[in-house]
Design a protein around this motif. Structure first.
Motif, PDB file in Angstrom:
ATOM      1  N   MET A   1       3.406   5.833  -4.298  1.00 18.17           N
ATOM      2  CA  MET A   1       3.417   4.682  -4.972  1.00 18.17           C
ATOM      3  C   MET A   1       2.788   3.420  -4.878  1.00 18.17           C
ATOM      4  SD  MET A   1       6.017   4.905  -6.938  1.00 18.17           S
ATOM      5  CE  MET A   1       7.225   4.151  -7.826  1.00 18.17           C
ATOM      6  N   LYS A   2       2.322   3.257  -3.606  1.00 17.34           N
ATOM      7  CA  LYS A   2       1.207   2.130  -3.291  1.00 17.34           C
ATOM      8  C   LYS A   2      -0.043   2.409  -4.194  1.00 17.34           C
ATOM      9  CE  LYS A   2      -1.111   0.389   0.520  1.00 17.34           C
ATOM     10  NZ  LYS A   2      -1.098   0.585   2.144  1.00 17.34           N
ATOM     11  N   THR A   6      -1.201  -0.264  -7.217  1.00 23.83           N
ATOM     12  CA  THR A   6      -2.629  -0.873  -7.106  1.00 23.83           C
ATOM     13  C   THR A   6      -3.612  -0.517  -8.315  1.00 23.83           C
ATOM     14  OG1 THR A   6      -2.400  -0.611  -4.570  1.00 23.83           O
ATOM     15  CG2 THR A   6      -4.821  -0.967  -5.636  1.00 23.83           C
ATOM     16  N   VAL A   7      -3.536   0.656  -8.689  1.00 25.05           N
ATOM     17  CA  VAL A   7      -4.173   1.096  -9.839  1.00 25.05           C
ATOM     18  C   VAL A   7      -3.719   0.166 -11.178  1.00 25.05           C
ATOM     19  CG1 VAL A   7      -4.885   2.809 -11.275  1.00 25.05           C
ATOM     20  CG2 VAL A   7      -4.920   3.345  -8.980  1.00 25.05           C
ATOM     21  N   ILE A   8      -2.499   0.378 -11.368  1.00 22.67           N
ATOM     22  CA  ILE A   8      -1.992  -0.652 -12.418  1.00 22.67           C
ATOM     23  C   ILE A   8      -2.477  -2.010 -12.458  1.00 22.67           C
ATOM     24  CG2 ILE A   8       0.141  -1.590 -13.416  1.00 22.67           C
ATOM     25  CD1 ILE A   8       1.307   1.337 -12.713  1.00 22.67           C
ATOM     26  N   TRP A  64      -2.596  -4.062  -2.744  1.00 24.83           N
ATOM     27  CA  TRP A  64      -2.605  -2.891  -1.535  1.00 24.83           C
ATOM     28  C   TRP A  64      -2.201  -3.388  -0.379  1.00 24.83           C
ATOM     29  CZ3 TRP A  64      -3.607   2.126  -1.663  1.00 24.83           C
ATOM     30  CH2 TRP A  64      -3.805   2.927  -0.678  1.00 24.83           C
ATOM     31  N   ARG A  65      -2.463  -4.595   0.057  1.00 20.18           N
ATOM     32  CA  ARG A  65      -2.349  -5.293   1.409  1.00 20.18           C
ATOM     33  C   ARG A  65      -0.837  -5.562   1.062  1.00 20.18           C
ATOM     34  NH1 ARG A  65      -4.837  -5.523   6.008  1.00 20.18           N
ATOM     35  NH2 ARG A  65      -4.373  -7.540   6.183  1.00 20.18           N
ATOM     36  N   LYS A  66      -0.339  -6.367   0.173  1.00 19.25           N
ATOM     37  CA  LYS A  66       1.086  -6.653   0.183  1.00 19.25           C
ATOM     38  C   LYS A  66       1.938  -5.411   0.215  1.00 19.25           C
ATOM     39  CE  LYS A  66       3.933  -9.943  -1.490  1.00 19.25           C
ATOM     40  NZ  LYS A  66       4.242 -11.171  -0.910  1.00 19.25           N
ATOM     41  N   LEU A  67       1.720  -4.426  -0.606  1.00 17.34           N
ATOM     42  CA  LEU A  67       2.597  -3.151  -0.479  1.00 17.34           C
ATOM     43  C   LEU A  67       2.729  -2.564   1.024  1.00 17.34           C
ATOM     44  CD1 LEU A  67       1.864  -1.639  -3.982  1.00 17.34           C
ATOM     45  CD2 LEU A  67       3.906  -2.939  -3.294  1.00 17.34           C
ATOM     46  N   GLY A  68       1.247  -2.658   1.637  1.00 16.82           N
ATOM     47  CA  GLY A  68       1.431  -2.065   2.981  1.00 16.82           C
ATOM     48  C   GLY A  68       2.190  -2.643   3.939  1.00 16.82           C
ATOM     49  N   ARG A  69       2.614  -4.117   3.829  1.00 18.05           N
ATOM     50  CA  ARG A  69       3.307  -4.816   4.814  1.00 18.05           C
ATOM     51  C   ARG A  69       4.827  -4.393   4.727  1.00 18.05           C
ATOM     52  NH1 ARG A  69       0.736 -10.533   3.824  1.00 18.05           N
ATOM     53  NH2 ARG A  69      -1.541  -9.810   4.116  1.00 18.05           N
TER      54      ARG A  69
END
Length: 73
Positions: A1-2, A6-8, A64-69
């Motif tokens: 999903m991440k 990110t691609v979208i 990417w960073r926001k979804l990683g947290r």
């Protein structure tokens, strides 16, 4: 999903920035084509490509960073 989000984010930002760049180029190149000094043309071209490629990459990086947290419960 991440990766999908990110691609979208990258593609949406790329579309918006590219569309704005085309409109700006059409407005500036049409009636004002001879105003810019020739020495500045490579600088403006480099800045334009940096904006078209760099801004979407920056937005994708932030997503990417926001979804990683985020933590899953």
């Amino acid at each position: 999903m991440k990766l999908l989000f990110t691609v979208i984010a990258f593609l949406v930002t790329l579309f918006i920035v590219a569309a704005l760049a085309v409109v700006c180029v059409m407005l500036l190149a049409g009636p004002h084509s001879g105003i810019m000094p020739p020495a500045l043309e490579p600088v403006v071209l480099a800045l334009g490509w940096l904006a078209v490629l760099g801004l979407p990459a920056f937005v994708a990086y932030r997503v990417w960073r926001k979804l990683g947290r985020r933590r899953t419960s």
